[in-house]
Design a protein around this motif. Structure first.
Motif, PDB file in Angstrom:
ATOM      1  N   GLU A 169       5.325 -10.969  -8.201  1.00 34.69           N
ATOM      2  CA  GLU A 169       6.624 -10.480  -8.680  1.00 34.69           C
ATOM      3  C   GLU A 169       7.364  -9.672  -7.614  1.00 34.69           C
ATOM      4  OE1 GLU A 169       5.774  -9.570 -13.349  1.00 34.69           O
ATOM      5  OE2 GLU A 169       4.999  -8.108 -11.903  1.00 34.69           O
ATOM      6  N   ALA A 170       6.710  -9.417  -6.498  1.00 35.10           N
ATOM      7  CA  ALA A 170       7.256  -8.498  -5.500  1.00 35.10           C
ATOM      8  C   ALA A 170       7.686  -9.223  -4.236  1.00 35.10           C
ATOM      9  CB  ALA A 170       6.211  -7.452  -5.152  1.00 35.10           C
ATOM     10  N   ASN A 171       8.642  -8.622  -3.561  1.00 39.42           N
ATOM     11  CA  ASN A 171       8.957  -9.045  -2.205  1.00 39.42           C
ATOM     12  C   ASN A 171       9.516  -7.863  -1.429  1.00 39.42           C
ATOM     13  OD1 ASN A 171      11.642  -8.948  -3.026  1.00 39.42           O
ATOM     14  ND2 ASN A 171      11.973 -11.150  -2.866  1.00 39.42           N
ATOM     15  N   ILE A 172       9.817  -8.120  -0.177  1.00 37.45           N
ATOM     16  CA  ILE A 172      10.322  -7.061   0.697  1.00 37.45           C
ATOM     17  C   ILE A 172      11.840  -7.023   0.623  1.00 37.45           C
ATOM     18  CG2 ILE A 172      10.511  -6.285   3.090  1.00 37.45           C
ATOM     19  CD1 ILE A 172       7.818  -7.709   3.606  1.00 37.45           C
ATOM     20  N   ASP A 173      12.384  -5.840   0.345  1.00 33.83           N
ATOM     21  CA  ASP A 173      13.834  -5.656   0.361  1.00 33.83           C
ATOM     22  C   ASP A 173      14.207  -4.851   1.591  1.00 33.83           C
ATOM     23  OD1 ASP A 173      16.577  -5.536  -0.582  1.00 33.83           O
ATOM     24  OD2 ASP A 173      16.150  -3.399  -0.881  1.00 33.83           O
ATOM     25  N   HIS A 174      15.231  -5.304   2.284  1.00 33.95           N
ATOM     26  CA  HIS A 174      15.803  -4.551   3.396  1.00 33.95           C
ATOM     27  C   HIS A 174      16.904  -3.669   2.810  1.00 33.95           C
ATOM     28  CE1 HIS A 174      13.737  -7.749   5.502  1.00 33.95           C
ATOM     29  NE2 HIS A 174      13.808  -7.000   6.586  1.00 33.95           N
ATOM     30  N   VAL A 175      16.715  -2.357   2.865  1.00 33.81           N
ATOM     31  CA  VAL A 175      17.680  -1.417   2.294  1.00 33.81           C
ATOM     32  C   VAL A 175      19.060  -1.699   2.891  1.00 33.81           C
ATOM     33  CG1 VAL A 175      18.272   1.013   1.991  1.00 33.81           C
ATOM     34  CG2 VAL A 175      15.866   0.298   1.886  1.00 33.81           C
ATOM     35  N   LEU A 176      19.151  -1.720   4.200  1.00 36.25           N
ATOM     36  CA  LEU A 176      20.355  -2.213   4.871  1.00 36.25           C
ATOM     37  C   LEU A 176      20.046  -3.667   5.202  1.00 36.25           C
ATOM     38  CD1 LEU A 176      23.160  -1.796   6.124  1.00 36.25           C
ATOM     39  CD2 LEU A 176      21.985  -1.179   8.262  1.00 36.25           C
ATOM     40  N   GLU A 222       0.830  -1.211   0.000  1.00 36.99           N
ATOM     41  CA  GLU A 222       0.000   0.000   0.000  1.00 36.99           C
ATOM     42  C   GLU A 222       0.861   1.256   0.000  1.00 36.99           C
ATOM     43  OE1 GLU A 222      -3.010   0.094   3.043  1.00 36.99           O
ATOM     44  OE2 GLU A 222      -3.619  -1.959   2.592  1.00 36.99           O
ATOM     45  N   ARG A 223       1.854   1.304   0.896  1.00 32.44           N
ATOM     46  CA  ARG A 223       2.695   2.494   0.990  1.00 32.44           C
ATOM     47  C   ARG A 223       3.415   2.767  -0.322  1.00 32.44           C
ATOM     48  NH1 ARG A 223       8.197   2.284   4.115  1.00 32.44           N
ATOM     49  NH2 ARG A 223       8.663   1.228   2.151  1.00 32.44           N
ATOM     50  N   ASP A 224       3.989   1.710  -0.939  1.00 33.23           N
ATOM     51  CA  ASP A 224       4.772   1.868  -2.168  1.00 33.23           C
ATOM     52  C   ASP A 224       3.922   1.743  -3.429  1.00 33.23           C
ATOM     53  OD1 ASP A 224       6.904   2.206  -0.469  1.00 33.23           O
ATOM     54  OD2 ASP A 224       7.712   0.188  -0.769  1.00 33.23           O
ATOM     55  N   GLN A 225       2.610   1.619  -3.252  1.00 32.62           N
ATOM     56  CA  GLN A 225       1.635   1.574  -4.348  1.00 32.62           C
ATOM     57  C   GLN A 225       1.937   0.476  -5.367  1.00 32.62           C
ATOM     58  OE1 GLN A 225       1.821   5.707  -5.573  1.00 32.62           O
ATOM     59  NE2 GLN A 225       0.233   6.243  -4.092  1.00 32.62           N
ATOM     60  N   GLY A 226       2.418  -0.672  -4.878  1.00 32.04           N
ATOM     61  CA  GLY A 226       2.673  -1.816  -5.753  1.00 32.04           C
ATOM     62  C   GLY A 226       3.800  -1.596  -6.747  1.00 32.04           C
ATOM     63  N   ARG A 227       4.673  -0.648  -6.465  1.00 28.75           N
ATOM     64  CA  ARG A 227       5.734  -0.254  -7.396  1.00 28.75           C
ATOM     65  C   ARG A 227       7.100  -0.615  -6.822  1.00 28.75           C
ATOM     66  NH1 ARG A 227       5.130   3.170 -11.530  1.00 28.75           N
ATOM     67  NH2 ARG A 227       3.059   3.750 -10.844  1.00 28.75           N
ATOM     68  N   CYS A 228       7.963  -1.210  -7.657  1.00 27.34           N
ATOM     69  CA  CYS A 228       9.341  -1.500  -7.247  1.00 27.34           C
ATOM     70  C   CYS A 228      10.027  -0.173  -6.940  1.00 27.34           C
ATOM     71  CB  CYS A 228      10.099  -2.250  -8.343  1.00 27.34           C
ATOM     72  SG  CYS A 228      11.858  -2.483  -7.963  1.00 27.34           S
ATOM     73  N   GLN A 229      10.622  -0.083  -5.784  1.00 28.94           N
ATOM     74  CA  GLN A 229      11.246   1.169  -5.362  1.00 28.94           C
ATOM     75  C   GLN A 229      12.634   1.388  -5.957  1.00 28.94           C
ATOM     76  OE1 GLN A 229       9.571   3.728  -3.474  1.00 28.94           O
ATOM     77  NE2 GLN A 229       8.109   2.390  -4.512  1.00 28.94           N
ATOM     78  N   TYR A 230      13.076   0.472  -6.817  1.00 30.34           N
ATOM     79  CA  TYR A 230      14.340   0.653  -7.534  1.00 30.34           C
ATOM     80  C   TYR A 230      14.111   0.929  -9.020  1.00 30.34           C
ATOM     81  CZ  TYR A 230      16.407  -1.150  -3.275  1.00 30.34           C
ATOM     82  OH  TYR A 230      16.781  -1.333  -1.964  1.00 30.34           O
ATOM     83  N   THR A 231      13.135   0.227  -9.627  1.00 24.44           N
ATOM     84  CA  THR A 231      12.908   0.382 -11.064  1.00 24.44           C
ATOM     85  C   THR A 231      11.703   1.247 -11.394  1.00 24.44           C
ATOM     86  OG1 THR A 231      11.465  -1.559 -11.230  1.00 24.44           O
ATOM     87  CG2 THR A 231      13.861  -1.925 -11.474  1.00 24.44           C
ATOM     88  N   GLY A 232      10.787   1.379 -10.452  1.00 23.25           N
ATOM     89  CA  GLY A 232       9.560   2.133 -10.700  1.00 23.25           C
ATOM     90  C   GLY A 232       8.480   1.313 -11.389  1.00 23.25           C
ATOM     91  N   ARG A 233       8.773   0.067 -11.699  1.00 23.68           N
ATOM     92  CA  ARG A 233       7.814  -0.782 -12.400  1.00 23.68           C
ATOM     93  C   ARG A 233       6.673  -1.198 -11.474  1.00 23.68           C
ATOM     94  NH1 ARG A 233       6.879  -6.183 -14.268  1.00 23.68           N
ATOM     95  NH2 ARG A 233       8.381  -7.170 -12.895  1.00 23.68           N
ATOM     96  N   VAL A 234       5.435  -1.131 -11.999  1.00 20.79           N
ATOM     97  CA  VAL A 234       4.276  -1.613 -11.242  1.00 20.79           C
ATOM     98  C   VAL A 234       4.317  -3.135 -11.283  1.00 20.79           C
ATOM     99  CG1 VAL A 234       1.761  -1.671 -11.113  1.00 20.79           C
ATOM    100  CG2 VAL A 234       2.927   0.454 -11.749  1.00 20.79           C
ATOM    101  N   LEU A 235       4.223  -3.741 -10.099  1.00 15.80           N
ATOM    102  CA  LEU A 235       4.397  -5.184  -9.970  1.00 15.80           C
ATOM    103  C   LEU A 235       3.084  -5.904  -9.709  1.00 15.80           C
ATOM    104  CD1 LEU A 235       7.410  -4.949  -7.505  1.00 15.80           C
ATOM    105  CD2 LEU A 235       7.555  -5.409  -9.955  1.00 15.80           C
TER     106      LEU A 235
END
Length: 192
Positions: free
Chosen positions: A120-127, A103-116
């Motif tokens: 196709e999506a999972n949780i990435d830990h930045v660190l 919901e927060r990221d609106q179904g969008r990959c926060q690296y590529t901007g692609r709607v997923l």
């Protein structure tokens, strides 16, 4: 599997100003009616009438209405309640996890901007967790599975990636915005 009628969130709750604030089960609704915390609304076309428990259980039941059996006979299950004293519209935040991040990221990959798609999506830990990263709103983003696999236990900088937005705790929104008419109750359309 079908959800039994008493356990479906099929009763809309309005605050005393008639603003939608929640959806509850008929079981909870009857408890609120009986204690006097709420009144049931009978909706017929453009006519809306509130009833307390004593009057509600004595009403004629229209054809096709959902009912429950009581020792005193059948009682119609209300579709909308209005609380007698509660006036606020609660603010709520998404719960942290995949759905909340989606919901927060609106179904969008926060690296590529692609709607997923969800698959196709999972949780990435930045660190990465392997490097002390925490499970938190500020350290997690939605990412394409392929991108996240390539990133592995690297930071975005080390992997040559750049975040589209800085991950933050999502803002609280009025509860009204989160109510969904999953059971397609006709009477709710007056209030949502």
């Amino acid at each position: 599997m079908t959800v039994p009628i008493l356990h479906r969130s099929s009763v809309l709750v309005l605050n005393r100003h008639w603003l939608a604030i929640d959806a509850i089960t008929p079981m909870v609704a009857f408890g609120q009616l009986v204690t006097g915390s709420a009144r049931a609304l009978r909706i017929s076309g453009d006519s809306i009438q509130p009833f307390d428990w004593e009057d509600w259980r004595g009403l004629e039941i229209p054809e096709g209405a959902t009912t429950i059996g009581t020792p005193g006979g059948k009682v119609r299950v209300p579709t909308v309640l209005v609380l007698t004293r509660y006036a606020k519209v609660p603010l709520i935040r998404p719960v942290f996890g995949f759905r909340g991040l989606w919901e927060r990221d609106q179904g969008r990959c926060q690296y590529t901007g692609r709607v997923l798609k969800p698959a196709e999506a999972n949780i990435d830990h930045v660190l990465p967790r392997s490097r002390g990263g925490m499970d938190s709103w500020e350290n997690c983003v939605l990412a394409d599975r392929k991108v996240n696999t390539r990133k592995g236990s690297l930071t975005p900088e080390e992997a040559g990636l750049q975040l589209l937005t800085v991950p933050r705790v999502p803002k609280a929104v009025p509860a009204t915005f989160r109510i969904r008419n999953a059971w397609e109750v006709e009477d709710w359309k007056h209030f949502l």
